[in-house]
Design a protein around this motif. Structure first.
Motif, PDB file in Angstrom:
ATOM      1  N   VAL A  52       0.857  -1.187   0.000  1.00  0.00           N
ATOM      2  CA  VAL A  52       0.000   0.000   0.000  1.00  0.00           C
ATOM      3  C   VAL A  52       0.894   1.238   0.000  1.00  0.00           C
ATOM      4  N   ALA A  53       0.635   2.135  -0.922  1.00  0.00           N
ATOM      5  CA  ALA A  53       1.390   3.389  -0.988  1.00  0.00           C
ATOM      6  C   ALA A  53       0.498   4.542  -0.573  1.00  0.00           C
ATOM      7  N   LEU A  54       0.996   5.368   0.309  1.00  0.00           N
ATOM      8  CA  LEU A  54       0.372   6.649   0.627  1.00  0.00           C
ATOM      9  C   LEU A  54       1.164   7.729  -0.089  1.00  0.00           C
ATOM     10  N   ARG A  55       0.499   8.478  -0.951  1.00  0.00           N
ATOM     11  CA  ARG A  55       1.187   9.541  -1.683  1.00  0.00           C
ATOM     12  C   ARG A  55       0.739  10.892  -1.146  1.00  0.00           C
ATOM     13  N   PHE A  56       1.690  11.669  -0.668  1.00  0.00           N
ATOM     14  CA  PHE A  56       1.415  12.984  -0.096  1.00  0.00           C
ATOM     15  C   PHE A  56       1.742  14.064  -1.127  1.00  0.00           C
ATOM     16  N   LYS A  57       0.936  15.082  -1.170  1.00  0.00           N
ATOM     17  CA  LYS A  57       1.192  16.180  -2.103  1.00  0.00           C
ATOM     18  C   LYS A  57       2.327  17.078  -1.638  1.00  0.00           C
ATOM     19  N   ASP A  58       2.636  17.039  -0.321  1.00  0.00           N
ATOM     20  CA  ASP A  58       3.709  17.898   0.185  1.00  0.00           C
ATOM     21  C   ASP A  58       5.050  17.170   0.080  1.00  0.00           C
ATOM     22  N   ARG A  59       6.040  17.607   0.787  1.00  0.00           N
ATOM     23  CA  ARG A  59       7.404  17.088   0.661  1.00  0.00           C
ATOM     24  C   ARG A  59       7.577  15.689   1.255  1.00  0.00           C
TER      25      ARG A  59
END
Length: 309
Positions: free
Chosen positions: A95-102
């Motif tokens: 499972v990947a969590l992709r964050f829009k920030d850094r």
């Protein structure tokens, strides 16, 4: 005393010496890198926001994920389920969590989320997708992860090990959906979250074929308790890699009499099958967008190798 020996048959395909990763692309050509560049990553599906909010409350996603329900609602965090070979070369779901920030992308194994006692040992997994989130009478069906796994050994030689399982995202309980003695591949969940379509060896079993698997599309209920049984139904179509365009339409690929693999659409209400890719070209692994649009993988230029039907 003499020692009896058997034999092992296997085949291999060329693997490029570079990582394989997952990207998002708009129709205008914009690209986003969704995974982390570690190992080989493929066969991904997005996790709906409502299901992701349940999932982030479990295991290391809760303690180390760093995502909140508010982040998801605001569109700052998205989730992806995909296959990776980062764990001892095994094909396992991540499972990947992709964050829009850094913070970029954080990847967690199913063992990180549900525990190594449930997702450990030697096995292969594929075709992760999320089901549930609907009403069945007065009951709300929990979100679940639907996937194929080889974690249970077979009892007979020359039998495929793949079966479809369901793991509840809230409780972590796992249930086998594929009946004993049957082997299923490529589960796909309907848009409503109520049904699972699979490519099944149900009728004749596996006869040793590799390039052209003799499977049939079969439907099952997601929750046999709340939907009144498994409701397993074999559709009158041969093929593989089902993908739902709607709760009434399923795309799949199949090989024709000329040896070409094409993509077809089957309407459940009318029992009509039509070919949606041109004859005389190969097209496989459909990913439905809706009843009218489907993405496929195809070979644009022939290699010059003679085709054998």
């Amino acid at each position: 005393m003499g020692e009896r020996r058997g034999s092992i048959a296997f085949f291999a395909t060329y693997r490029p010496p570079v990582p394989l990763d997952i990207y998002w692309s708009s129709l205008m050509g914009e690209e986003l890198h969704l995974t982390d560049g570690v190992s080989y990553n493929y066969n991904c599906r997005p996790i709906a926001a409502a299901a992701l909010k349940t999932l982030i409350q479990r295991g290391k996603l809760a303690s180390e994920g760093g995502a909140t329900a508010a982040d998801i609602d605001a569109g700052n965090v998205s989730g992806l389920i995909f296959v990776s070979e980062r764990e001892h070369g095994l094909e396992t779901l991540q499972v990947a969590l992709r964050f829009k920030d850094r913070r970029g992308t954080k990847v967690f194994s199913l063992a990180d989320i549900f525990g190594a006692n449930k997702f450990g040992g030697v096995r292969m997994e594929d075709s992760g997708c999320v089901a549930g989130g609907f009403q069945a009478g007065r009951n709300t069906v929990d979100y679940s992860l639907i996937y194929v796994s080889t974690k249970e050994p077979v009892s007979e030689r020359r039998s495929p090990w793949t079966a479809v399982y369901k793991t509840n995202l809230r409780t972590g309980e796992t249930e086998r959906l594929t009946p004993k003695g049957v082997s299923d591949l490529s589960p796909s969940v309907s848009p409503s979250g109520k049904m699972v379509a699979v490519a099944s060896f149900q009728r004749n079993g596996w006869q040793g074929e590799i390039e052209d698997l003799q499977t049939e599309i079969t439907l099952m209920n997601v929750d046999r308790q709340k939907q009144g049984g498994l409701g397993r139904t074999r559709l009158p179509i041969k093929g593989g890699w089902p993908s739902w365009g709607s709760d009434d339409a399923i795309f799949f690929h199949s090989k024709d009499d000329q040896g070409y693999r094409g993509v077809y659409r089957y309407k459940i209400s009318t029992r009509v099958t039509i070919r949606v890719t041109p004859a005389g070209m190969d097209a496989v692994t459909p990913a439905a967008i809706n009843e009218s649009w489907v993405a496929v993988a195809t070979i644009r230029e022939k290699s010059g190798i003679q085709r054998r039907p």
